[in-house]
Design an enzyme around this catalytic site. Sequence first.
Site, mmCIF file in Angstrom:
data_model
loop_
_atom_site.group_PDB
_atom_site.id
_atom_site.type_symbol
_atom_site.label_atom_id
_atom_site.label_comp_id
_atom_site.label_asym_id
_atom_site.label_seq_id
_atom_site.Cartn_x
_atom_site.Cartn_y
_atom_site.Cartn_z
ATOM 1 N N LYS A 95 74.383 -1.233 -54.997
ATOM 2 C CA LYS A 95 75.711 -1.340 -55.614
ATOM 3 C C LYS A 95 75.800 -2.432 -56.676
ATOM 4 C CE LYS A 95 78.551 1.291 -52.680
ATOM 5 N NZ LYS A 95 77.875 1.435 -51.374
ATOM 6 N N GLU A 117 87.918 -1.536 -54.936
ATOM 7 C CA GLU A 117 88.149 -1.079 -53.576
ATOM 8 C C GLU A 117 86.844 -1.244 -52.804
ATOM 9 O OE1 GLU A 117 86.972 0.777 -55.925
ATOM 10 O OE2 GLU A 117 85.349 1.822 -54.891
ATOM 11 N N SER A 384 68.594 3.020 -49.866
ATOM 12 C CA SER A 384 69.684 2.505 -50.701
ATOM 13 C C SER A 384 70.151 1.109 -50.310
ATOM 14 C CB SER A 384 70.862 3.480 -50.682
ATOM 15 O OG SER A 384 71.264 3.756 -49.350
HETATM 16 C C1 LIG Z 1 77.894 2.582 -50.606
HETATM 17 C C2 LIG Z 1 76.553 2.932 -50.099
HETATM 18 C C3 LIG Z 1 76.069 4.259 -50.112
HETATM 19 C C4 LIG Z 1 76.907 5.431 -50.538
HETATM 20 O O1 LIG Z 1 77.364 5.415 -51.842
HETATM 21 P P1 LIG Z 1 76.714 6.284 -53.001
HETATM 22 O O2 LIG Z 1 77.629 6.087 -54.144
HETATM 23 O O3 LIG Z 1 76.631 7.708 -52.540
HETATM 24 O O4 LIG Z 1 75.352 5.719 -53.258
HETATM 25 C C5 LIG Z 1 74.785 4.490 -49.684
HETATM 26 N N1 LIG Z 1 73.993 3.491 -49.233
HETATM 27 C C6 LIG Z 1 74.419 2.210 -49.191
HETATM 28 C C7 LIG Z 1 73.489 1.157 -48.665
HETATM 29 C C8 LIG Z 1 75.700 1.882 -49.625
HETATM 30 O O5 LIG Z 1 76.116 0.608 -49.576
#
Ligand SMILES: *Cc1c(COP(=O)(O)O)cnc(C)c1O
Length: 403
Positions: A95, A117, A384
């Site tokens: 993010k 948000e 992610s």
């Molecule tokens: C917020 C988040 C997601 C989901 O959001 P996307 O916009 O679909 O990437 C996935 N993995 C992590 C670690 C997150 O913090």
Amino acid sequence: MSVNPGASVPDQSGHFGPYGGRFIPETLSAALDQLTAEYGAAQADPAFWGEFEGLLRDFVGRPTSIYRATHLEALWGGPRVYLKREDLAHTGAHKINNSLGQALLTRRMGKQRVIAETGAGQHGVATATACALLGLECRIYMGSEDCRRQALNVQRMRLLGAEVVPVESGSRTLKDAINEAMRDWVTNVESTHYILGSVLGPHPFPQLVRDFQSIIGREARAQLVEREGRLPTALVACVGGGSNSIGLFHAFLGDDSVRMLAVEAGGEGIASGRHAARFQEARVGVLHGTRTYLLADDHGQIRETHSVSAGLDYPAVGPEHAQLHDSGRVEYVYATDQEAITAFQELAAAEGILPALESSHALAHARKLAACLSADDLILVNLSGRGDKDVQVVIDWLAQPQG
Ligand SMILES: *Cc1c(COP(=O)(O)O)cnc(C)c1O
């Protein structure tokens, strides 16, 4: 089937085929026009990208590595398995790429105040971090239920100098926090930029968030070619709003041989109704300024969603994903809560990495995919984020009576 990657750049009015666009109060039109124009100018400005890339390198720690998970390979059988380590980025997830890019745009627009948000708090922490770095005033809207569940992230944001506003309306979660942030933006649009956290919302957000996140796929593509001399058989990523997945996929859209799988939250199973798998029910409507696939009841009311991972627990999905779904270029699948928890435990024990529960959905599906592939294949899973934030959720899950 293949798609010309150019086809997924939105058209002038921000449409991805029949999806996307701008469904907003009139008062926000000017701000979105300004954002579109400023982003257009920034795109053509080497100084802007130079500063962004410098911060990604020195502050965020990019490029994040690709890691060959040989213990998973031994457990799964079949293909080579690589993880793209977004969990190693500063603040623990992808993010920050988007928050930093938009914070730089905020400064470029001459605005001093940022709102955002957050659901689990990850986007709030990333945005509070970017604002601390660039000296911007920051207010984060967060459902009061989420504040309770993610108390540590609330404290992190406050230490970073952000004001956290608990939202008491509706189900007191992410959807309600977005409503409240939109309301603030309408009132304070002259001084304030809204840093949206995923590839959602009105044009130009889905495009610019994707562009800031597409560094993930550009790096991964170059790293794999250097290390393995080839492209992957398949890419796997989880999809909440859709930013980490589109960030990974975008650099590969023109590579017809590369399969792409996006994994939604199957929650307690599709039949239970308690999930966030938007493509499993295939309803189209408008939410938070964009037209896309979403979860609604028979009266068109947005439904309560459920996932063990807060980051996937949202009733709509980015409009570019809607188009990639319809064209068949990306395959949309889901993993359940239980499957994600099992994948979380497996990665921790086998490789010494605690994955975010969101990322654990991608791992759960990668394992199923591996069973259908051979030793000649290679898959890359987008990790992610890191799972430290999810330890309590996993402990509580494992303590509950099974069955
Ligand atoms: C917020 C988040 C997601 C989901 O959001 P996307 O916009 O679909 O990437 C996935 N993995 C992590 C670690 C997150 O913090």
